[in-house]
Design an enzyme around this catalytic site. Structure first.
Site, short mmCIF file in Angstrom:
data_model
loop_
_atom_site.label_atom_id
_atom_site.label_comp_id
_atom_site.label_asym_id
_atom_site.label_seq_id
_atom_site.Cartn_x
_atom_site.Cartn_y
_atom_site.Cartn_z
N THR A 212 0.87 -1.18 0.00
CA THR A 212 0.00 0.00 0.00
C THR A 212 0.91 1.23 0.00
OG1 THR A 212 -0.26 -0.18 2.41
CG2 THR A 212 -1.99 -1.13 1.04
N LYS B 58 4.04 -7.27 3.39
CA LYS B 58 3.81 -5.84 3.36
C LYS B 58 3.66 -5.35 4.80
CE LYS B 58 0.23 -3.53 2.76
NZ LYS B 58 -0.04 -2.98 4.11
N THR C 117 -1.57 -2.36 8.34
CA THR C 117 -1.91 -3.75 8.05
C THR C 117 -0.65 -4.50 7.70
OG1 THR C 117 -4.04 -3.12 7.17
CG2 THR C 117 -3.21 -5.26 6.53
#
Lengths: 405, 405
Positions: A154, A180, A191
């Site tokens: 992201t 990630k 996240t």
């Protein structure tokens, strides 16, 4: 090489029997890759570790049930939309992602793990997902891991991957992982996702306890801002393509396998901290000398999550008063006059006595670097534990407060 | 009037039988007041609440024993040096402060409470303290509370004080308090002190449970950065100078007394948050609808200490995803689809449904102010609790990281 790329861009080896791919399907407005697929040419054993947050996204619920059944053949993951807090529509969209992936690959839908990361409370743009899944399946390739690692990001600044190999029963076995870290997309929260694949032959029954143990020692011992998300998940797939006898605990090869999984997860976890929002430094906080590992872990976590400590790290300030006061908040009894503290192996406090301005200046120099260890010894016990953290910088505030301005 | 002065500069009434004073004795290098004395013309009942940190400063240990004995006649407090982590010398210096104050006032040393706040790990400059104590005693005056409130500050931007009165048995009784909040002096941590005096006639045996209860509802329900210090203490003195029958629990007057003490402590606690390091906003987080107050408090604390929430407050961002995800981390079970959220009484989420961009824009306007309430309702239970917090700003990072640069 700074700490972000030092940890982020590790080796990334193909894993026999697995293919991977990633591309832009149209979920993200900025044209960056947003859809990832990992597939195994045969059913793989699977283990998973999921967020402990009460608020869980639809794909977390789906993947938990797949993991519970113990077998899977693919992971479909999108970035740019977390499919969290999306109600019955979110559950239906997640099920459709699994079903469409299964149809495309010619496998059963209960063999497909789903993960999502990105904005919450918005339903998935299913048109993009529907057209993207057949395309991302077409691009599956043994060397597609790099593309896969980029499609799950992201606001991460670098992709995160690590591979290693070990020998078992005369065969070379590979473990590769991608992850990630904490990214922020309005109106969302950090996240963490990690996908690890190996061609080792291991039954799910043995895989799950191993992953639980390794996760506890790696992903559960890092902190960026102390917040856990609705979508966090770690998935480990073992398809047995290496052949040979199944690896089982207590067999001689098990240790090598455990170490390989640990190495991959540890590197991915550190890569997440190094790329933490606004992070300029990665710091390992080690606490020792307490009665148990649990006690040491509680103290290490308290230090690693203290804003006063994290701002001192940013300021390269050997602020031992804050470190010891943070330790004292954990609720674990210790005797302050027995505390000793080193920063980057430079002693700063010994048995409760501050060692003076020269020692402090040396510690300040250590802290000007982008990676170091803080060791706090609190007594004579055998319990010790480490937590990896990052500093709290202006950029952390900017990233998390200013995106509207 | 901004929130800092709105809460900081409250009414400050003399309390019959008490005198107070404050001056510069030479502990602080910048010439600001650094020595405070509060004295009662007769022995007072006393209650105290102290830091739960394992690492406690010498004056905390001393004052705990005075409070345990139940009677005192003076509080001597210095700022600029916390006398923390100073070993046997620190204990001796603290004892000398009590002894010299007692000698000067003609009372017994076991009647003197001691408090210190400021730099840690340095021994007190006792020459300044020794010459300062007779001087500060000379300046004792019924209207000396303002000077006293200024002499206990470190890097606080405003002095903090509040007074109220109530009627009991035909007499007007006064409760006055002063406090200091989170200040940072190298190499130190946040420290909170509050001193409250009343001329009510109350036995120590009744005073201690009241203070414990009020502290739990006020000072223990605020957060600036989640860190607790080595020196935190709240002291309540009741000297009975108002005369009349002793106030006892269950008597009709007790409720008025409890409310007066609560009012003073609540205002001082809010003043501390309003003047928190780098704080630009004061926010009350109220959680309701859970099974118990404890559950609600755990969830409210988790929200109030989340860095992701606190940066969103700074950014005036109605980031309900972060709020609900933070709630989900507390380990308290709830059903996310039942969650409702209002910001400044503007509904933003109702029974799990986001109410749209217009509602969000209205909430953003509320959040542009410097004081508002966030209310999260999570179900049908009767348990509710509030925690008062502030935002996490660039200035918080600057104050805590940059003082050396």
């Amino acid at each position: 090489m700074n700490m972000k790329t030092r940890y982020g861009i590790g080796p990334l080896l193909p894993v026999p029997g697995f293919t991977a791919s990633g591309l832009h399907s149209g979920i993200k407005k900025n044209g960056k890759p947003d859809l990832m697929l990992i597939a195994s040419d045969r059913p793989a054993s699977v283990a998973g570790a999921f967020t402990t947050n009460i608020v869980r996204a639809a794909p977390v619920e789906h993947s938990r049930s797949v993991v519970a059944a113990g077998s899977c053949q693919a992971i479909i993951c999108n970035s740019g939309n977390a499919n969290a807090y999306t109600g019955p529509q979110g559950a239906a969209d997640c099920a459709e992602m699994a079903a469409l992936t299964a149809l495309t690959l010619g496998i059963s839908a209960d063999q497909v793990l789903v993960a999502s990361t990105g904005v919450i409370s918005q339903t998935l743009p299913m048109n993009a997902v529907r057209s993207g899944i057949p395309k991302v399946a077409t691009e599956l390739a043994a060397d597609g891991w790099r593309a896969a690692s980029e499609a799950i990001l992201t606001t991460d600044l670098v992709a995160k991957c690590h591979s290693t190999t070990f020998q078992a029963n005369g065969r070379t076995i590979t473990v590769s992982g991608i992850a990630k870290g904490s990214g922020m997309i309005h109106p969302n929260m950090a996240t963490m996702l990690a996908f690890v694949a190996t061609d080792a032959p291991v039954a799910s029954a043995h895989l799950q306890p191993l992953l639980a143990d390794v996760t506890e020692q790696t992903f559960n011992r890092i902190t960026v801002d102390g917040d856990t998300s609705t979508n966090d998940c770690v998935l480990l797939l073992a398809n047995g393509a290496a052949g040979g006898q199944p690896l089982v605990p207590d067999a001689p090869e098990w240790n090598a396998f455990s170490c390989a999984v640990y190495e991959v997860c540890d590197n991915l976890a550190r890569a997440i901290v190094a790329d933490g929002e606004g992070a300029t430094k990665m710091v390992t906080v080690t606490v020792s000398g307490l009665a148990s590992e649990d006690d040491a872990l509680r103290v290490a976590r308290q230090i690693a999550t203290s804003n006063l400590v994290k701002t001192a790290l940013f300021g390269s300030d050997p602020n031992w008063g804050r470190l010891i006061a943070a330790a004292g908040q954990a609720g674990v009894p210790f005797d302050p006059p027995r505390a000793s503290l080193t920063i980057g192996n430079v002693p700063l406090v010994k048995h409760g006595s501050y060692l003076g301005a020269k020692a402090e200046a040396s510690c300040g120099q250590v802290m000007a670097g982008d990676e170091f260890t803080i060791e706090l010894s609190l007594g004579e016990g055998d319990g010790s534990a480490s937590v990896v953290t990052c500093d709290l910088s202006y950029d952390y505030v900017r990233i998390n407060a200013d995106y509207r301005s």
